[in-house]
Design an enzyme around this catalytic site. Structure first.
Site, short mmCIF file in Angstrom:
data_model
loop_
_atom_site.label_atom_id
_atom_site.label_comp_id
_atom_site.label_asym_id
_atom_site.label_seq_id
_atom_site.Cartn_x
_atom_site.Cartn_y
_atom_site.Cartn_z
N GLU A 17 0.85 -1.19 0.00
CA GLU A 17 0.00 0.00 0.00
C GLU A 17 0.89 1.24 0.00
O GLU A 17 1.96 1.26 0.62
CB GLU A 17 -0.91 0.02 1.23
CG GLU A 17 -1.97 -1.08 1.26
CD GLU A 17 -3.13 -0.79 0.33
OE1 GLU A 17 -3.15 0.30 -0.28
OE2 GLU A 17 -4.02 -1.65 0.21
N ASP A 51 -19.40 -9.27 -8.84
CA ASP A 51 -19.24 -8.52 -7.59
C ASP A 51 -18.50 -7.21 -7.81
O ASP A 51 -18.72 -6.24 -7.08
CB ASP A 51 -18.51 -9.38 -6.57
CG ASP A 51 -18.53 -8.78 -5.17
OD1 ASP A 51 -19.62 -8.33 -4.74
OD2 ASP A 51 -17.47 -8.76 -4.51
#
Length: 222
Positions: free
Chosen positions: A139, A164
């Site tokens: 990240e 989804d």
């Protein structure tokens, strides 16, 4: 498996049922199979795979339209995600080019551990029907990349992941600004600014992927 309808087309000159051939109407191509039925889904035609819309029956795209030197992995991946990406455009308003570009980048053409172990093509975090898998991930914290452990949604198959993805974007209000937008450059920029990814180059990567394979041909579908 590809589905066919029992509709037939009779040649105006011979009055015979058209079989194993294309016919065009109002600029749209249709294909009639060996028994004369109109084709839907994927069809193998002249050493190419061609996709026909299941509702309108018109030709959507051939794999050769996406490149003449696709690897077997790339061909299989496109074959597995294009129908769902088109359905997501109709149902959720997320353009197919960005859906597919994201799937390629996030899953490494379906070869990443996350996609092979959990059929998660988009790196969506959380749980799906109570199922998840925990993995390390990089990240960007605004200054540098750091490694964290996060739970990612786990699916039974790639089709669930495609479905989804569209639902995730539609029902998260921060992505409302990209729904129905048919400009892939605009959507690529919006999806990063809306917080989908922390990588500052994410939009550029999506745009490059769309342009490399001409995926925006799918965005013209209504």
């Amino acid at each position: 498996m590809p589905r066919t309808k029992t509709w037939n087309f009779y040649d105006y000159g011979t009055y015979h049922i058209v079989k194993n051939d294309y016919r065009q109407n109002n600029g749209v191509q249709y294909y009639f199979t060996g028994d004369g039925s109109i084709a839907t889904g994927w069809q193998s035609i002249n050493n190419d795979l061609v996709y026909f819309d299941g509702s309108t029956y018109h030709k959507v795209i051939a794999l050769s339209d996406l490149g003449s030197n696709l690897s077997s992995t790339q061909k299989y991946f496109f074959e597995s995600v294009i129908p769902g990406a088109i359905a997501g455009w109709h149902e959720y308003g997320v353009i197919p080019s960005i859906t597919i570009a994201q799937a390629i980048i996030e899953s490494g053409w379906g070869q990443s551990y996350l996609s092979t172990a959990a059929h998660n093509l988009f790196g969506i975090k959380g749980t799906y029907n109570g199922n998840s898998i925990t993995l390390p991930t990089q990240e960007y914290n605004g200054y540098q990349y750091v490694t964290i452990y996060a739970a990612f949604r786990a699916y039974d198959n790639n089709s669930e992941s495609i479905q989804d993805h569209g639902a995730f974007l539609k029902y998260n209000s921060r992505y409302n600004n990209l729904l129905g937008d048919s400009n892939y450059v605009s959507v690529a920029n919006k999806i990063r600014l809306d917080g989908y990814a922390t990588d500052p180059a994410y939009s550029t990567s999506l745009i490059s992927m769309v342009q490399t394979y001409g995926l925006n041909i799918l965005d013209a579908l209504q």
